[in-house]
Design an enzyme around this catalytic site. Structure first.
Site, PDB file in Angstrom:
ATOM      1  N   GLU A 163       0.833  -1.204   0.000  1.00 18.12           N
ATOM      2  CA  GLU A 163       0.000   0.000   0.000  1.00 18.12           C
ATOM      3  C   GLU A 163       0.867   1.253   0.000  1.00 18.12           C
ATOM      4  O   GLU A 163       0.568   2.230  -0.705  1.00 18.12           O
ATOM      5  CB  GLU A 163      -0.909   0.003   1.229  1.00 18.12           C
ATOM      6  CG  GLU A 163      -2.005  -1.029   1.213  1.00 18.12           C
ATOM      7  CD  GLU A 163      -2.838  -0.983   2.469  1.00 18.12           C
ATOM      8  OE1 GLU A 163      -3.844  -0.251   2.480  1.00 18.12           O
ATOM      9  OE2 GLU A 163      -2.481  -1.656   3.441  1.00 18.12           O
ATOM     10  N   GLU A 164       1.915   1.237   0.778  1.00 22.10           N
ATOM     11  CA  GLU A 164       2.835   2.373   0.813  1.00 22.10           C
ATOM     12  C   GLU A 164       3.414   2.626  -0.573  1.00 22.10           C
ATOM     13  O   GLU A 164       3.537   3.774  -1.021  1.00 22.10           O
ATOM     14  CB  GLU A 164       3.944   2.080   1.823  1.00 22.10           C
ATOM     15  CG  GLU A 164       4.797   3.253   2.199  1.00 22.10           C
ATOM     16  CD  GLU A 164       5.791   2.906   3.287  1.00 22.10           C
ATOM     17  OE1 GLU A 164       6.742   3.699   3.488  1.00 22.10           O
ATOM     18  OE2 GLU A 164       5.639   1.844   3.933  1.00 22.10           O
TER      19      GLU A 164
END
Length: 763
Positions: A163-164
């Protein structure tokens, strides 16, 4: 600085969003803002219609849109109740810069990264609980309700490395105009991010590899209402950040030293990844060095960048088995990367290691980078410290590439900023080697340089030369900001939030959501959301402890009183409720098994046209008992308050049954004409059968009544046809009983028939 007032024109139609990047070394709050897309007039087909909402800093003036506190929230794992000390200045900064009238509609996100990922799930849940509780009690900012994502929904949670990387990929292409142009000729940038604990890569593969099963859908909505759709590959390598890589390196060096150590040999380990003559005492990772995992070791720098490159290359684990080819580092699958087409932007450590000491941020040139790193590492530690002190004393401003200018002329090169910390100088040689190894040995980026090297070029000249030669954009650039906006995954998150507010062009369009919420099948997805346990004993204890005496607190008892209470309740339930019912529970289970077999048998008989319990296949059957009713029947004997499942008495059933009501009426008021005279034989037989308790009941009760009251307590209502057959049978039996009289002659057969017809007349 007070927040802007309502009279400020800058606030007209402006929305805010707050993200707290809870990293391993500290928490950084960033305030963003954008104009409400619903208030912008957009002409179809215009350039504005093909653009994303413009996300800006959340403050109109100054650089106070960002604020950082240390250490990271993961350091509060053993004392989460003190987390408020860490969050209070962050929340105060947000309240001071977002107008109070807009705070209730301003979302605040605390998204934790690598430091929190390394904690056990129980400690993760404690920190998230205390964070959510603090925001709820001390602010009016917008928070989601509790869900599987976390105690405050998706506003307070731990994000995965993937996600980062996806948020960072959105931020890079937003700032570098990777989303502009038509979908056919649009080329997006790849994203590289490296922190202290992990490193990520996110890029859009070529068209020939866009069927890869590990790609993630990223959807954004342009101001015109149209949606853009990209399939992005993203992965993360936990433990491949600079700090964790250094820990693994130290552990490997200690193991090697222990293998070759002899009696009388020095305990100091020669380390080519430290500046010359620098000595450090470091603790190895316990998992990597078994015999001396808890012992500190001394390392002395030899200052050789080339040897450091060789020593650190083994940390990439390129020989790890690859279950899903092709793989890069540590056996992790990555689609083929065409570096002649794909161009990458590196942030965080890629920028710090290139720019802060070497002054080489921007377009990447390996030859120039290697020369600067070799020169720095070969210097003695004393000379580096003296130069650092001299730079701090002079306070001379530096150019973009670490150049010192005087009267418009460059008088010195390779100077670093006075704000560089000593720890950066100590680890710069190792970090520079690790960055180069990840780029070239790990990701496979080619070392393309001019013949004879680029000994005379600097970073920004490299990009100009590439354009002159028609090579297009440089393969790799390390970047910190574009304009006045820093490249950060937090920006990508806010671009996504602003895109969610755009009205779709079609009413059938799906709402824009985070990529992790758009996964069709989370079980087989490469992204595994981090979901700490929802049930948290410590959270419950926080609420109960203030109401307990001090002697019953955790500090006094040495263990959790909530856990003790939970164990006591379980024991109480077992002893008081479960144990007395053990036999009834066993009987209920056996009955359930027996009923299952009975149903199978009944199905077989029905296939042959035979019903169970005297029922024809076409007749209705009593419904099978449910598991709950079977359990309540034995439970009623122990707990009087439980409703009984026994059937009502026969008289109640008979009186309430419309099919049986005429029988009672026939016995008194409605008498068949054929039975108007008294039949002594019938009366004698009936009286005798009633007086003899052991004898079976008449045919109607013997055949039908047991089925009215089945063992499961359900009432059965017989059909009129079955009742007629039963009464007809009874009349026939009664007539047969009086076939012979006192003189031995038989009665006429029509007597029986008249009685049967009499019953039908009453029907």
């Amino acid at each position: 600085m007070p927040p802007p007032t309502v009279a400020d024109s800058w606030l007209a139609g402006r929305h805010f969003g707050i993200v707290i990047d809870a990293g391993s070394s500290g928490s950084r709050i960033q305030i963003y803002s954008w104009v409400d897309p619903r208030t912008i007039h957009v002409e179809q087909g215009s350039t504005l219609a093909r653009s994303l909402p413009k996300v800006e800093k959340g403050t109109q003036n100054g650089e106070d849109w960002v604020f950082k506190v240390e250490p990271g929230i993961s350091s509060y794992a053993d004392k989460p109740e003190t987390l408020a000390e860490h969050l209070r200045p962050l929340l105060g900064h947000a309240r001071n810069h977002v107008p109070p009238s807009l705070q209730h509609e301003t979302p605040i996100f605390l998204l934790a990264t690598a430091g929190m990922r390394l904690l056990p799930p129980g400690k993760q849940a404690q920190i998230l609980h205390h964070t959510c509780r603090f925001f709820l009690l001390h602010s009016y900012f917008k928070l989601e309700e509790s869900s599987e994502a976390g105690p405050c929904g998706s506003n307070v949670r731990i994000i995965t490395g993937e996600e980062e990387g996806l948020f960072g990929w959105i931020a890079v292409n937003y700032l570098m105009d990777g989303f502009t142009g038509s979908s056919e000729d649009r080329t997006t940038f790849g994203f590289l991010d490296m922190g202290g604990a992990s490193t990520q890569i996110a890029f859009e593969p070529g068209k020939e590899h866009r069927n890869d099963k590990n790609l993630i859908d990223v959807r954004l909505r342009l101001l015109g209402g149209d949606e853009i759709h990209h399939k992005v590959f993203v992965t993360t390598w936990l433990g491949y950040g600079t700090n964790k890589a250094r820990e693994r390196y130290v552990g490997h060096a200690i193991r090697e030293q222990e293998k070759t150590k002899t009696i009388g040999s020095s305990d100091v380990i020669e380390d080519p990844c430290l500046p010359k003559d620098l000595e450090l005492t470091e603790m190895p990772m316990q998992a990597d060095s078994a015999p001396h995992a808890h012992e500190a070791h001394r390392l002395r720098g030899t200052g050789s960048f080339e040897q450091c490159m060789v020593k650190t290359s083994s940390l990439l684990n390129k020989t790890t088995p690859c279950p899903d080819s092709p793989c890069l580092m540590n056996g992790v699958h990555v689609p083929p990367i065409d570096f002649s087409v794909s161009h990458f932007i590196g942030v965080s450590e890629y920028w710090y290691s290139s720019e802060h000491i070497f002054g080489l941020g921007g377009a990447y040139d390996f030859v120039q980078y290697e020369r600067a790193a070799s020169d720095f590492c070969s210097h003695s530690w004393d000379s580096i410290l003296k130069q650092h002190e001299r730079i701090k004393a002079q306070h001379q401003p530096l150019g973009g590439d670490g150049e010192v200018e005087k009267d418009g002329h460059i008088v010195e090169v390779g100077r670093w900023d006075p704000s560089v910390e000593r720890s950066r100088l100590e680890m710069q040689c190792f970090k520079a080697a690790w960055i180069a190894n990840v780029l070239h040995e790990g990701l496979g980026m080619p070392r393309i340089v001019d013949a004879g090297g680029n000994g005379t070029t600097t970073g920004h000249q490299m990009e100009e030369q590439a354009e002159k030669k028609g090579l297009g954009k440089p393969t790799f650039q390390s970047v910190d900001t574009v304009g006045d906006i820093a490249i950060s995954w937090t920006l990508g998150k806010m671009v996504l939030e602003a895109s969610k507010e755009v009205q779709p062009a079609s009413s059938m369009a799906r709402p824009i959501v985070d990529p992790i919420d758009d996964l069709p099948n989370k079980t087989d997805s490469p992204i595994k959301p981090i979901r700490p346990p929802f049930f948290d004993l410590d959270a419950i204890e926080d609420r109960i402890t203030p109401h307990l005496p001090v002697s019953l607190s955790r500090s006094s008892l040495g263990f959790s009183p909530v856990l003790l209470l939970l164990v006591f309740c379980l024991c109480f339930v077992f002893v008081v409720i479960i144990y007395p019912l053990r036999r009834h529970i066993r009987i209920a289970c056996l009955r359930w098994i027996r009923d299952g077999s009975k149903r199978d048998k009944e199905a077989d008989l029905l296939e042959e046209g035979i019903g169970l319990n005297g029922y024809s296949p076409g007749g209705s059957r009593p419904p099978s008992p449910t598991g709950l009713r079977k359990f309540l029947e034995p439970l009623r004997k122990v707990l009087p308050g439980v409703r009984s499942t026994r059937p009502a008495p026969l008289s109640v059933i008979t009186s309430s049954n419309p099919n049986l009501r005429h029988m009672q009426e026939n016995s008194s008021a409605r008498v068949s004409p054929t039975r108007a005279s008294f039949d002594p034989v019938m009366a004698t037989t009936t009286a005798s059968s009633i007086s003899r308790s052991p004898s079976p009941a008449p045919a109607i009760y013997q055949d039908e009544i047991p089925n009215y009251m089945s063992g499961n307590g359900h009432q059965y209502q017989p059909s009129a046809s079955s009742m007629a057959r039963s009464l007809s049978s009874r009349s026939r039996n009664a007539s047969q009983m009086s076939l012979s009289n006192s003189n031995g002659t038989a009665l006429p057969r029509q007597t029986s028939l008249s009685r049967a017809s009499s019953f039908h007349e009453h029907e």
